[in-house]
Every structure is written in structure tokens, then in C-alpha cells.
Design an enzyme around this catalytic site. Sequence first.
Site, PDB file in Angstrom:
ATOM      1  N   GLU A 102       0.851  -1.199   0.000  1.00 52.86           N
ATOM      2  CA  GLU A 102       0.000   0.000   0.000  1.00 52.86           C
ATOM      3  C   GLU A 102       0.883   1.244   0.000  1.00 52.86           C
ATOM      4  OE1 GLU A 102      -2.666   1.568  -0.520  1.00 52.86           O
ATOM      5  OE2 GLU A 102      -4.032   1.375   1.182  1.00 52.86           O
ATOM      6  N   ASP A 103       0.418   2.311  -0.629  1.00 49.54           N
ATOM      7  CA  ASP A 103       1.211   3.541  -0.625  1.00 49.54           C
ATOM      8  C   ASP A 103       1.227   4.209   0.748  1.00 49.54           C
ATOM      9  OD1 ASP A 103      -1.474   4.241  -0.756  1.00 49.54           O
ATOM     10  OD2 ASP A 103      -1.258   5.666  -2.403  1.00 49.54           O
ATOM     11  N   ASP A 106      -3.543   5.918   6.315  1.00 51.19           N
ATOM     12  CA  ASP A 106      -3.946   7.205   6.880  1.00 51.19           C
ATOM     13  C   ASP A 106      -4.956   6.930   8.003  1.00 51.19           C
ATOM     14  OD1 ASP A 106      -4.555   9.867   7.210  1.00 51.19           O
ATOM     15  OD2 ASP A 106      -5.506  10.153   5.285  1.00 51.19           O
ATOM     16  N   LYS A 134       0.640   7.664   8.391  1.00 51.50           N
ATOM     17  CA  LYS A 134       0.253   8.906   9.080  1.00 51.50           C
ATOM     18  C   LYS A 134      -0.499   8.494  10.347  1.00 51.50           C
ATOM     19  CE  LYS A 134      -1.631  11.262   5.515  1.00 51.50           C
ATOM     20  NZ  LYS A 134      -2.140  12.396   4.701  1.00 51.50           N
ATOM     21  N   PHE A 155      -1.220  16.272   3.728  1.00 52.76           N
ATOM     22  CA  PHE A 155      -1.594  15.551   2.522  1.00 52.76           C
ATOM     23  C   PHE A 155      -0.426  15.614   1.544  1.00 52.76           C
ATOM     24  CE2 PHE A 155      -3.637  14.677  -1.505  1.00 52.76           C
ATOM     25  CZ  PHE A 155      -4.498  13.650  -1.156  1.00 52.76           C
ATOM     26  N   VAL A 156       0.065  14.439   1.135  1.00 53.56           N
ATOM     27  CA  VAL A 156       1.255  14.392   0.283  1.00 53.56           C
ATOM     28  C   VAL A 156       0.929  13.811  -1.097  1.00 53.56           C
ATOM     29  CG1 VAL A 156       2.949  14.280   2.152  1.00 53.56           C
ATOM     30  CG2 VAL A 156       1.906  12.164   1.312  1.00 53.56           C
ATOM     31  N   ASP A 162      -1.646  10.654  -5.438  1.00 54.83           N
ATOM     32  CA  ASP A 162      -2.234  11.705  -6.266  1.00 54.83           C
ATOM     33  C   ASP A 162      -3.041  12.715  -5.467  1.00 54.83           C
ATOM     34  OD1 ASP A 162      -4.427   9.845  -5.671  1.00 54.83           O
ATOM     35  OD2 ASP A 162      -5.563  11.055  -7.086  1.00 54.83           O
ATOM     36  N   ARG A 168       1.074  11.744  -9.634  1.00 55.88           N
ATOM     37  CA  ARG A 168       1.545  10.376  -9.347  1.00 55.88           C
ATOM     38  C   ARG A 168       2.933  10.128  -9.937  1.00 55.88           C
ATOM     39  NH1 ARG A 168      -2.804   7.224  -7.376  1.00 55.88           N
ATOM     40  NH2 ARG A 168      -4.831   7.677  -8.260  1.00 55.88           N
TER      41      ARG A 168
HETATM   42  P1  IMP Z   1      -7.072   5.381   4.645  1.00 52.20           P
HETATM   43  O1  IMP Z   1      -8.233   4.468   4.365  1.00 52.20           O
HETATM   44  O2  IMP Z   1      -7.567   6.696   5.241  1.00 52.20           O
HETATM   45  O3  IMP Z   1      -5.982   4.771   5.460  1.00 52.20           O
HETATM   46  O4  IMP Z   1      -6.487   5.828   3.263  1.00 52.20           O
HETATM   47  C1  IMP Z   1      -5.813   5.010   2.430  1.00 52.20           C
HETATM   48  C2  IMP Z   1      -5.759   5.571   1.026  1.00 52.20           C
HETATM   49  O5  IMP Z   1      -6.049   6.977   0.985  1.00 52.20           O
HETATM   50  C3  IMP Z   1      -4.381   5.454   0.457  1.00 52.20           C
HETATM   51  O6  IMP Z   1      -4.223   4.251  -0.223  1.00 52.20           O
HETATM   52  C4  IMP Z   1      -4.281   6.636  -0.474  1.00 52.20           C
HETATM   53  O7  IMP Z   1      -4.753   6.282  -1.748  1.00 52.20           O
HETATM   54  C5  IMP Z   1      -5.200   7.666   0.108  1.00 52.20           C
HETATM   55  N1  IMP Z   1      -4.440   8.688   0.886  1.00 52.20           N
HETATM   56  C6  IMP Z   1      -4.377   8.821   2.219  1.00 52.20           C
HETATM   57  N2  IMP Z   1      -3.586   9.853   2.570  1.00 52.20           N
HETATM   58  C7  IMP Z   1      -3.120  10.367   1.414  1.00 52.20           C
HETATM   59  C8  IMP Z   1      -2.218  11.456   1.105  1.00 52.20           C
HETATM   60  O8  IMP Z   1      -1.645  12.160   1.962  1.00 52.20           O
HETATM   61  N3  IMP Z   1      -1.981  11.660  -0.222  1.00 52.20           N
HETATM   62  C9  IMP Z   1      -2.551  10.925  -1.211  1.00 52.20           C
HETATM   63  N4  IMP Z   1      -3.385   9.906  -0.967  1.00 52.20           N
HETATM   64  C10 IMP Z   1      -3.671   9.630   0.336  1.00 52.20           C
END
Ligand code: IMP
Length: 181
Positions: A102-103, A106, A134, A155-156, A162, A168
Amino acid sequence: MPADNHPDLEKIVISKDALKARVRALGREISRDFTGRKPIFVGVLRGCALFLSDLLQNVTVDCSLDFICPSSYEGGMKSTGVVRLLLDLRESIENRDVIIVEDIVDSGLTMNYLLSNLGTRRPRSITVCALLDKPSCRKAEVPIRYLGFTLDDEFVVGYGLDYKELYRNLPYIGVLKKSRI
Ligand code: IMP
């Protein structure tokens, strides 16, 4: 670090060289831990693309590759909290050692959903490999075994990540200027 590259960035938080070195180390660590186990890497589209590509080039054990695509951000900056699958795996993961790539983790809601969804398919093990974390944004606990970098709540973009499908392709990770959001 000044953003001397893309004009929409306020700053670069992780340079191309730092990414390269850390991803190489992660690939080596995974290779050591999974020797003889033929893991299946599951890339979480679309943000994993650049990370996964570099990571796999540093993995020296036999392995296979599949993809999954959850949706929850719908192009914005905050999770909607509702996760659904837009694309599922092609392969069965029964009795396989799965490494989810996973990238960024969050809120943790996406990974939490993936872990419970894939967990019902009787894999031998599931391990999470995330480039970025994060932790201050967490709403669901996620066990990240292999982690690239920990970030503040910013937010990065770049290196696969993206904002509204842009940035990207940047080879580094940075924070957007407020005026671009
Ligand atoms: P989560 O479900 O909130 O943990 O978010 C996961 C997904 O949200 C990641 O796979 C990203 O695609 C997107 N995401 C979360 N934070 C960022 C950010 O800072 N920049 C870009 N995409 C983000």
C-alpha cells in the site's frame, strides 16, 4: 527542503534518493523474511504503482503478483469511510503468504477493510507493507510490518500518490501549495 522541481509543491518531504534507499532496504528485509515461501504481493491500486515496481526489483525470492483496487477517497483528501472493491484479485490466495503493498495508511479504514476481506479467503498469512504511515490520523488499528516512512498529518503527493489524479509521476514525495488545493 526547497521544492525546486514541480511548481505546485510547497516542499519536498522525501527525496528520490531517500525513497530509493529505503525501498531497497525493505525489499531486502522482505526477501530475508520470506525465503522459501513464495509470497504473493498484492498491490493496492492505484497508489502502489511506483512503490511496488521499485520494491519488487529488490525482492530476490520467488514470488507472484496480483492487484486489488478499493475505493474510498473518490478523488478528494479525506476518506469517506465507505470502502468497496472496484477490482478484485485474479488469483486464489488460499494457503498463500500474502504481502499487501500500500502507498499510505492514513485513517487505516482501507487497510482494515482489505485485511478482513482477504482474511476470509484462508491465506496462510497476511502481512502489510506500507511506504508511508500517518499515525495521527488513525481510526482503525492496522498492523504494519514493513514501513518506509512516518509522516505528520499533511496531505502528500508524488511517487504514486495523487491529488485529483495528478502528481503520481513525481519521483519524490511532497506537500502541495495551499493555492493548488
Ligand atoms: P485510509 O483508508 O484513510 O488509510 O487511506 C488510504 C488511502 O487513501 C491510500 O491508499 C491513499 O490512496 C489515500 N491517501 C491517504 N492519505 C493520502 C495522502 O496524503 N496523499 C494521497 N493519498 C492519500
